[in-house]
Design a protein around this motif. Sequence first.
Motif, PDB file in Angstrom:
ATOM      1  N   UNK A 276      48.668  62.432  86.230  1.00 44.41           N
ATOM      2  CA  UNK A 276      50.032  62.051  85.873  1.00 44.41           C
ATOM      3  C   UNK A 276      50.991  62.484  86.977  1.00 44.41           C
ATOM      4  N   UNK A 277      52.112  61.802  87.060  1.00 48.47           N
ATOM      5  CA  UNK A 277      53.095  62.048  88.121  1.00 48.47           C
ATOM      6  C   UNK A 277      54.451  62.348  87.491  1.00 48.47           C
ATOM      7  N   UNK A 278      55.048  63.445  87.922  1.00 47.87           N
ATOM      8  CA  UNK A 278      56.420  63.767  87.520  1.00 47.87           C
ATOM      9  C   UNK A 278      57.300  63.743  88.762  1.00 47.87           C
ATOM     10  N   UNK A 279      58.339  62.926  88.740  1.00 51.32           N
ATOM     11  CA  UNK A 279      59.255  62.773  89.874  1.00 51.32           C
ATOM     12  C   UNK A 279      60.611  63.318  89.454  1.00 51.32           C
ATOM     13  N   UNK A 280      61.086  64.357  90.146  1.00 53.58           N
ATOM     14  CA  UNK A 280      62.344  64.998  89.762  1.00 53.58           C
ATOM     15  C   UNK A 280      63.562  64.266  90.321  1.00 53.58           C
ATOM     16  N   UNK A 281      63.358  63.397  91.310  1.00 53.59           N
ATOM     17  CA  UNK A 281      64.464  62.643  91.896  1.00 53.59           C
ATOM     18  C   UNK A 281      64.396  61.180  91.512  1.00 53.59           C
ATOM     19  N   UNK A 282      64.749  60.312  92.476  1.00 54.73           N
ATOM     20  CA  UNK A 282      64.745  58.863  92.265  1.00 54.73           C
ATOM     21  C   UNK A 282      63.525  58.235  92.918  1.00 54.73           C
ATOM     22  N   UNK A 283      63.269  56.984  92.567  1.00 52.70           N
ATOM     23  CA  UNK A 283      62.256  56.193  93.259  1.00 52.70           C
ATOM     24  C   UNK A 283      63.005  55.103  94.016  1.00 52.70           C
TER      25      UNK A 283
END
Length: 436
Positions: A276-283
């Motif tokens: 799983x991937x957690x992105x704290x900013x934007x894509x």
Amino acid sequence: MANKNAYFQLRTQADGTYLLLFPGCEQNKLNFKEIDSYLRVKQIEYDREPLMRAVSSFSEATSIKLTGKPHMKEKEYIFIQISEDKKKAIARFYPPMDNGACLTKAEIVSELVRAGIKFGAKEKAIDKFLEDRQYCYTYLIAEAMPQVDGKNAILTYHFNTDLSRKPKLNQDGSVDFHQIETICHVQEGDKLVTLTPAVMGKPGIDVMGRPIAPATAKKVTLRPEKNTCLSDDGLELYSEVDGLVSLIGGKIFVSNIYDVPADVDTSTGDIKFAGSVIIHGNVITGFSVEAEGDIIVNGVVEGATLKAGGQIVLKRGIQGMGRGILEAKGNIITKFIENATVKSDGYVSTEAILHSNVSAKGDVTATGKRGFVVGGSIRSGSCISVRTAGSTMGTTTILEIGADPVYMEEFRKINDDLPALEEELEAATQTINVLT
């Protein structure tokens, strides 16, 4: 001691055979069918009508002549009936004729054996009758030893396994995207599931002496998958890593998390990860994120592509710029969807959908303070729930429900390709005819 029940008794006199009817202390009624059955066993022919009338109306000791032929003396009689499931046997006793002989304990036991009863005979019931002979009274004479049914194994999960739960709706009408209860975080060493083993049953024995099979208990065995381990006794499953836990096909998986502290941009490149991937900013526009587990984005998704084997959760939303794509095998939860293409094998939950193409096998829900859909197309296999659809500006908004969006899209593609295929077929046919 006096008989407490209504009963009957044969008696022979010089002029024939008689049946005496006794009302008993409790004034309970005799059953004509029972009397008829008894007389048939004793092979006594009689006129049914007078006896039927007498049985239905007598209130004191009554004598009814059955036949002009004297009958041989009958001894005390026992009738034994075994239930269909062979778990119980009852006995009813009938008095001897005149001074006929009474049954002994040994004779009663012999009658039980003759009836096929090999187990569970109740000696106390026999003794009770011998001490106080009650006729036309039902005695439970034999009873089976009941089987003990097995108990199925039980799995107790220590994490949420209900992926149908949607984000909570706040009192002010907004949707709380910070507490997504379908995402289950676990720490290393957390207990994931506890197994209560199956309990095997014990067979019983019916009154015929045959075994009664217990209900079969369903056994379950815990098997560790990737990033999980078993306790020594095999009854508890634990996580070996920090991650997200999920239940897929009856198996428990813990996925490692690829944690992106900032944006997905040129500093990270495209991301393809087995967990799983957690992105704290934007894509950022132009980049893609693919995960076999869940994808969680705390910021905004621009014109990017996100594909997940689990769920996609966008804490803010997607501003797709006409090129943004969200595809998930699970649910998709986002603040808003604008100018994007969204496909979900689960449900889609958001507050607003603008000029986007959204399809889901489950529900499509646009709720909250806004809760509107403007432009584009919304397709759901089960339910579409919105507060406002379309606009006063005449923007075309299509809502479709009931059919699987995947099949409908495939149908449209085939339908669009059909004219070209027919032209190719016609040209091929002409060529074949020329060659022929």
